[in-house]
Scaffold this active site. Structure first.
Site, PDB file in Angstrom:
ATOM      1  N   LYS A 183     -29.593 -46.653  30.088  1.00 35.67           N
ATOM      2  CA  LYS A 183     -30.049 -47.594  29.036  1.00 35.67           C
ATOM      3  C   LYS A 183     -28.769 -48.129  28.395  1.00 35.67           C
ATOM      4  CE  LYS A 183     -30.589 -48.428  25.216  1.00 35.67           C
ATOM      5  NZ  LYS A 183     -29.853 -49.536  24.574  1.00 35.67           N
ATOM      6  N   CYS A 220     -13.274 -46.598  20.468  1.00 34.50           N
ATOM      7  CA  CYS A 220     -13.415 -45.318  19.770  1.00 34.50           C
ATOM      8  C   CYS A 220     -12.097 -44.572  19.715  1.00 34.50           C
ATOM      9  CB  CYS A 220     -14.465 -44.458  20.457  1.00 34.50           C
ATOM     10  SG  CYS A 220     -13.914 -43.906  22.067  1.00 34.50           S
TER      11      CYS A 220
END
Ligand code: NAD
Length: 495
Positions: A173, A281
């Protein structure tokens, strides 16, 4: 308007939920596609197809898995420019960053090409008289991957190669913001010869994610994204008996000691803070400068920020592209104002840079004299803002990293071997850089932070990835005493 599809059982499948989400080109601010958001039923269909594929894929030979993986590697490599083009068109990052993202993804496919070596078990002969014991690692079943917008091709490739090479089937997903690159990578996966159903892609939002977290046929969940969602993923999937790894947000510090080479440190700070518009990140968002090198370093960074070319990612001269959405652009601009209001010195204000058109651009910002009680320090901004915190000693710098709730990456710049060695021991973070600002591990080591940057105890890809996507089985076997065999094994007889 282009309408995107899901990819289930190797086929493009149109969305039927009636719910959609817009996909934008962040450099123009224009909508480029409409993405279907999967319903519970559509997710269930994808999981059923993956479960069916698992029953045969789990028995595929290591030779077959390796052959497909090598082909997949060649196809991704050969299509780097097309993947990068899609990344730039929907994420906004400059093409050189986009190609770098594909290269880091490829490393993980290459690692999985060695699956025969990675899955070698352990064996003890004659644990007891006539008894042998061995350990094998077997696949889990159908595993799900839920990925963020900032590395739409690389993060799925942190998961998929190891998961399928260990014999699992996969439901991805991807982020609803930039789904075209992962969808294209999934098409290449099928072109490589993997059977239909081994990898499926469902587009969607919370509804699809929550169904994956609770579906009885999903054995494990790999997630990468923001901290609040990682917490939700970890708790919900755990409650439903699944193995979970949830990599989360970050606030990465780079300590600069007084003996550091200022030019090297300034170059590193600028590329690590503003590459991909700070939407990484592992981006450096705080430079912690020790002692009297601060003035010289801030001025060296200011010079470089002034020369950064910000523009559309597909222009050769651009070094930094736009932010992902208008909302992100406004949120990050709000932090610059909040920093100024709280007393930080705005050395370079990205809001002053003017851009033509409606793209989600914001210039790079440098804030000096930031203190740990300011929101610009406390929050993950996830944009092109570098804060400088001035401290008096190495100990103060290390204590800041310890006190921070996140612990993804931490770096130090110094020419002193003793200080560097001490820092690798002291740094309260999962990935440490010594004169390397963004210490993303190569594919044969694993990636993951500490504290609020990781929920679960297994980091991603590399050896930890193999462990996460497989479970150990220990077999203890006894055979009749060979001297009683009906086959002539050469034992002396009484005749
Ligand atoms: P996000 O948490 O908003 O979204 C990540 C995924 O979760 C997406 O697929 C999204 O559709 C889904 N999601 C969003 N809201 C949800 C909800 N309420 N319920 C269920 N699912 C939901 O993250 P993002 O904005 O796409 O990515 C940026 C974040 O990811 C940053 O915080 C960044 O630090 C983090 N990140 C971490 C790593 C790491 O390795 N630690 C790597 C990349 C990005």
């Amino acid at each position: 308007m282009e309408i995107l599809d899901h990819l289930i059982g190797g086929e493009s499948v149109a969305g039927t939920s009636g719910r959609t989400s817009p996909v934008y080109n962040p450099a123009t601010g224009q909508q480029s596609a409409e993405l279907p958001l999967a319903s519970v039923t559509e997710v269930d269909n994808a999981v059923a197809v993956a479960a069916e594929a698992f029953s045969t894929w789990r028995r595929s030979s290591l030779a077959t898995r390796t052959k497909h993986m090598f082909r997949f590697r060649e196809l991704v490599d050969r299509n780097t420019d097309e993947i990068a083009r899609r990344l730039t068109a929907e994420h906004g990052k400059v093409l050189s960053d986009a190609r770098g993202e594909v290269a880091r993804g490829l490393e993980n496919i290459e690692y999985a090409c060695g699956i025969a070596e990675l899955l070698k078990g352990e064996y003890n002969e004659q644990a007891s008289t006539g008894v042998d014991v061995y350990t094998v690692r077997q696949p889990l079943g159908v595993v799900a991957g839920i990925t963020p917008f900032n590395f739409p091709a690389m993060v799925p490739l942190w998961m998929i190669p190891t998961a399928v090479a260990t014999g699992n089937t996969f439901v991805l997903k991807p982020s609803e913001r930039d789904p075209s690159a992962p969808m294209f990578v999934a098409e290449l996966f099928h072109e490589a010869g993997f059977p239909p159903g081994v990898l499926n892609v469902v587009n969607g939002d919370k509804e699809a994610v929550d169904r994956l977290l609770t579906h009885p046929d999903i054995a494990a969940v790999s997630f990468v994204g923001s901290t609040p969602i990682a917490q939700h993923i970890f708790t919900t999937a755990n409650e439903h008996g699944k193995r979970v790894q949830a990599l989360a947000g970050a606030k990465n510090h780079m300590i600069v000691l007084p003996d550091a080479d200022v030019n090297v440190a300034a170059d590193a700070a600028v590329s690590a803070a503003f590459g991909s518009a700070g939407e990484r990140c592992m981006a450096i968002s705080v430079a912690v400068v020790v002692g009297d090198v601060a003035d010289e370093l801030v001025s060296a960074i200011e010079d470089r920020v002034g020369k950064l070319v910000v523009g559309p990612g597909d222009r050769t001269e651009s070094e930094m592209g736009p932010l992902i959405t208008r909302e992100a652009q406004e949120r990050v601009a709000g932090y610059i104002q909040a920093g100024a209001d709280a007393g930080a010195k705005v050395v370079v204000d990205g809001r002053d840079t003017q851009f033509d058109g409606d793209g989600f651009f914001l210039g790079a910002s440098l804030l000096d004299e930031v203190s740990p009680d300011m929101s610009v320090y406390e929050d993950e901004i996830f944009g092109p803002v570098l804060s400088v915190v001035r401290v008096g000693s190495y100990t103060e710098a290390v204590d800041l990293i310890k006190a921070n709730p996140w612990g993804n990456g931490a770096a130090i710049f110094t020419r002193d071997g003793g200080a560097a060695r001490r820092f690798q021991e002291d740094a309260d973070a999962g990935m440490v850089g010594i004169n390397v600002p963004i210490p993303v591990p190569v594919a044969y080591h694993s990636f993951g932070g500490w504290k609020d940057s990781l929920f679960g105890d297994t980091t991603m890809y590399g050896p930890e990835g193999v462990r996460f996507y497989s479970k150990a089985k220990v077999v203890t076997e006894r055979w009749p005493d060979p001297s009683t065999s009906t086959v002539d094994l050469g034992f002396p007889t009484n005749d």
